[in-house]
Design an enzyme around this catalytic site. Structure first.
Site, PDB file in Angstrom:
ATOM      1  N   PRO A  33       0.782  -1.284  -0.334  1.00  0.00           N
ATOM      2  CA  PRO A  33       0.224   0.080  -0.192  1.00  0.00           C
ATOM      3  C   PRO A  33       1.126   1.368  -0.227  1.00  0.00           C
ATOM      4  O   PRO A  33       1.928   1.378   0.873  1.00  0.00           O
ATOM      5  CB  PRO A  33      -0.954  -0.078   1.369  1.00  0.00           C
ATOM      6  CG  PRO A  33       0.108  -0.870   2.235  1.00  0.00           C
ATOM      7  CD  PRO A  33       1.160  -1.757   1.165  1.00  0.00           C
ATOM      8  N   CYS A  35      -0.042   5.876   0.016  1.00  0.00           N
ATOM      9  CA  CYS A  35      -0.677   6.806   0.583  1.00  0.00           C
ATOM     10  C   CYS A  35      -0.403   7.426  -0.923  1.00  0.00           C
ATOM     11  O   CYS A  35       0.553   7.853  -1.161  1.00  0.00           O
ATOM     12  CB  CYS A  35      -0.176   7.626   1.976  1.00  0.00           C
ATOM     13  SG  CYS A  35      -1.171   6.589   2.828  1.00  0.00           S
ATOM     14  N   ALA A  40      -3.326   3.095   2.391  1.00  0.00           N
ATOM     15  CA  ALA A  40      -4.098   3.295   3.796  1.00  0.00           C
ATOM     16  C   ALA A  40      -5.598   3.971   3.100  1.00  0.00           C
ATOM     17  O   ALA A  40      -5.472   5.556   3.557  1.00  0.00           O
ATOM     18  CB  ALA A  40      -3.255   3.487   5.157  1.00  0.00           C
ATOM     19  N   GLN A  61      -5.996  -1.573   2.552  1.00  0.00           N
ATOM     20  CA  GLN A  61      -5.725  -1.295   3.861  1.00  0.00           C
ATOM     21  C   GLN A  61      -6.523  -0.825   4.601  1.00  0.00           C
ATOM     22  O   GLN A  61      -6.449   0.453   4.028  1.00  0.00           O
ATOM     23  CB  GLN A  61      -4.149  -0.954   3.697  1.00  0.00           C
ATOM     24  CG  GLN A  61      -3.393  -0.453   5.196  1.00  0.00           C
ATOM     25  CD  GLN A  61      -2.344   0.184   5.303  1.00  0.00           C
ATOM     26  OE1 GLN A  61      -1.725   0.677   4.759  1.00  0.00           O
ATOM     27  NE2 GLN A  61      -0.756  -1.104   6.129  1.00  0.00           N
ATOM     28  N   TYR A  94       1.549   4.133  13.655  1.00  0.00           N
ATOM     29  CA  TYR A  94      -0.114   4.539  13.432  1.00  0.00           C
ATOM     30  C   TYR A  94      -1.093   4.039  14.500  1.00  0.00           C
ATOM     31  O   TYR A  94      -0.331   2.872  15.614  1.00  0.00           O
ATOM     32  CB  TYR A  94      -0.612   4.069  12.160  1.00  0.00           C
ATOM     33  CG  TYR A  94       0.225   4.887  11.011  1.00  0.00           C
ATOM     34  CD1 TYR A  94      -0.124   6.312  11.153  1.00  0.00           C
ATOM     35  CD2 TYR A  94       0.065   4.216   9.861  1.00  0.00           C
ATOM     36  CE1 TYR A  94       0.572   7.424   9.897  1.00  0.00           C
ATOM     37  CE2 TYR A  94       1.507   4.997   8.808  1.00  0.00           C
ATOM     38  CZ  TYR A  94       1.279   6.856   9.578  1.00  0.00           C
ATOM     39  OH  TYR A  94       2.373   7.499   8.121  1.00  0.00           O
ATOM     40  N   ARG A 140      -0.446  -5.780   8.645  1.00  0.00           N
ATOM     41  CA  ARG A 140       0.035  -5.407   8.404  1.00  0.00           C
ATOM     42  C   ARG A 140       0.922  -4.764   9.527  1.00  0.00           C
ATOM     43  O   ARG A 140       0.344  -3.996  10.419  1.00  0.00           O
ATOM     44  CB  ARG A 140       0.617  -3.996   7.638  1.00  0.00           C
ATOM     45  CG  ARG A 140       2.013  -3.773   6.737  1.00  0.00           C
ATOM     46  CD  ARG A 140       2.131  -3.181   6.394  1.00  0.00           C
ATOM     47  NE  ARG A 140       3.084  -2.820   5.713  1.00  0.00           N
ATOM     48  CZ  ARG A 140       3.248  -2.321   4.641  1.00  0.00           C
ATOM     49  NH1 ARG A 140       3.634  -0.701   4.617  1.00  0.00           N
ATOM     50  NH2 ARG A 140       4.809  -3.044   3.305  1.00  0.00           N
ATOM     51  N   ARG A 156       8.293   1.154  -3.419  1.00  0.00           N
ATOM     52  CA  ARG A 156       8.995   2.086  -4.255  1.00  0.00           C
ATOM     53  C   ARG A 156       8.687   1.970  -6.250  1.00  0.00           C
ATOM     54  O   ARG A 156       8.957   2.502  -6.788  1.00  0.00           O
ATOM     55  CB  ARG A 156       9.944   2.887  -3.606  1.00  0.00           C
ATOM     56  CG  ARG A 156       9.221   4.024  -2.246  1.00  0.00           C
ATOM     57  CD  ARG A 156      10.489   4.298  -1.364  1.00  0.00           C
ATOM     58  NE  ARG A 156      10.675   2.849  -1.287  1.00  0.00           N
ATOM     59  CZ  ARG A 156      12.184   2.705  -0.122  1.00  0.00           C
ATOM     60  NH1 ARG A 156      12.666   4.221   0.425  1.00  0.00           N
ATOM     61  NH2 ARG A 156      12.599   1.802   0.776  1.00  0.00           N
TER      62      ARG A 156
END
Ligand code: FMN
Length: 417
Positions: free
Chosen positions: A59, A61, A93, A137, A225, A272, A382
């Site tokens: 995932p 963002c 996310a 996610q 988080y 995760r 990435r």
């Protein structure tokens, strides 16, 4: 908005090998299909599904939403990974409640209106590539909520976004009233009834995600988080049933996954985790470490989680990891040490490259991680942003031949060797 025909021509899956897969019977005698490109079964609760290869797009963002809705950007962004043969893709996310967004541009799954919007994304992505296993996610940013999207380079007085410019800094929450780092806001310590509301938010968001057509949800309990800050003693100093022992600190996560598993016994449920908070060796504070990961992995396995991805970091502000190839693989190894009965494990973190002998060849390092038994699947982030053809490129590097490609593209691939 342009009216694009939803009934565009899509090659029938039964006519062709899905993009990103390799037919082992087509390989010359003595040539084995690399583990990375093998069709592989994963559990989906009581069911089993077959993924066309072992590559997962992790995932990421994109901070490109308004009010939590997916946009044309998301169609193209995920569509390119699907077209080029990723076995599984995880949408970024997505907040389970507005206060759980990292920034106002986050994707969300917190209203009924989000279901139809996500359903369009799911249908589009699945229509351009067969057998793509597509998940989302689900996240709550906790004390790292209410910030600017990272591409916003205008100077700011605070690392968080105050309420007068569109943030919600007065309603940022955490297990304890401890800021993420110096200069960061002091979050509100959640009450037990507020924690139960967040548990409900996750379960409701999972219900919406499955109704939108996602094959699986991944619960975000990494990177500092909300759920990972509950797990870490560095961020959680509660003295009630949600603090203290590992069992207490992971109670919220475990309640969420047990409820989702019970309500959706045959849907994909992934998690995760942080493998470690990454404190330096001379820092003796109690933190989340590999032993904690081993212990939690067996609880998640027993709770019916299908796949565990092990990342790390982000719990406290000032620690930086050296991102060398495979730097997070020890976390996957720690998870696999717990004699798992059901759950598979994926590794992530700079896994895209080659080996010492052949550093430029994509896929060789990932194949080594799999061959050594350190992980069952490979997650990459990435590299897919600059090289969405990574699966196809890895097939050429590992096998010297093309994997099956999208009908519209693959007839143009040049003959090899
Ligand atoms: C632009 C960007 C956005 C990210 N967003 C998320 C996210 O939404 N959820 C998450 O768990 N990790 C997120 N990550 C972390 C990645 O999923 C991944 O774990 C990390 O980049 C390491 O993998 P890589 O070396 O293959 O990039 C993000 C990373 C990047 C670069």
């Amino acid at each position: 908005m342009l009216a694009i025909s939803p009934s565009h021509y899509a090659p029938l899956p039964e006519e062709r090998l899905p993009a990103g897969s390799v037919d082992p019977s087509s390989l010359p005698e003595g040539v084995e299909c690399p583990l990375l490109l093998q069709r592989t079964e994963v559990p989906s609760g009581k069911n089993t599904v077959t993924l066309k290869n072992r590559v997962i797009v992790a995932p990421m963002c994109m901070y490109s939403s308004v009010d939590g809705f997916p946009t044309p950007f998301h169609l193209v962004h995920h569509g390119q990974f699907a077209l080029h043969g990723a076995g599984s893709i995880i949408v970024e996310a997505s907040a389970v409640t507005p206060a759980g967004r990292i920034s106002p541009r986050d994707l969300g799954m917190y209203t009924e209106e989000h279901v139809a919007a996500h359903a369009s994304l799911v249908q589009t992505v699945k229509s351009v590539s067969s057998e793509v296993y597509f998940g989302i996610q689900l996240a709550h940013a906790g004390r790292k909520a209410s910030t600017w999207p990272p591409y916003d380079r205008t100077p700011h007085d605070t690392p968080y976004m105050p309420v007068n410019v569109g943030g919600w800094d007065k309603t940022v929450v955490s297990p304890s009233a401890i800021p993420y780092g110096e200069g960061h806001l002091v979050p509100h310590e959640l009450s037990v009834s507020e924690i139960r509301d967040i548990e409900d938010d996750f379960v409701r968001a999972a219900d919406r995600a499955y109704r939108a057509g996602y094959d699986f949800v991944q619960i975000h309990s990494a990177h500092g988080y909300l759920l990972s800050s509950f797990s870490s003693p560095l961020a959680n100093q509660r003295t009630d049933m949600y603090g203290g022992s590992l069992e207490n600190r992971t109670r919220l996560l475990l309640n969420i996954v047990r409820r989702i598993r019970e309500q959706f016994p045959d849907k994909g449920l992934w998690v995760r985790l942080n493998g470690t908070d990454g404190l330096p060796e001379d820092d003796e504070r109690e933190s989340w470490d590999y032993e904690s990961t081993t212990a939690l992995a067996s609880l998640l396995d027993a709770a019916g989680v299908d796949m565990l991805d092990i990342s790390s970091g982000g719990t406290v502000g000032r620690l930086a990891f050296s991102s060398k190839p495979g730097y997070q693989v020890p976390g996957a190894v720690a998870a696999k040490m717990s004699d798992l009965k059901h759950m598979k494990v994926s590794a992530v973190g700079c896994l895209q490259g080659g080996t010492e002998e052949n550093p430029e060849a994509p896929g060789l390092f990932a194949e080594k991680v799999l061959q050594e038994g350190n992980a069952d699947f490979i997650s990459l982030a990435r590299v897919f942003l600059r090289q969405p053809t990574w699966v196809e490129d890895a097939a050429r590097a590992l096998l010297g031949r093309h994997a099956a490609g999208a009908l519209q593209y693959s007839y143009t691939f040049p003959p090899l060797g």
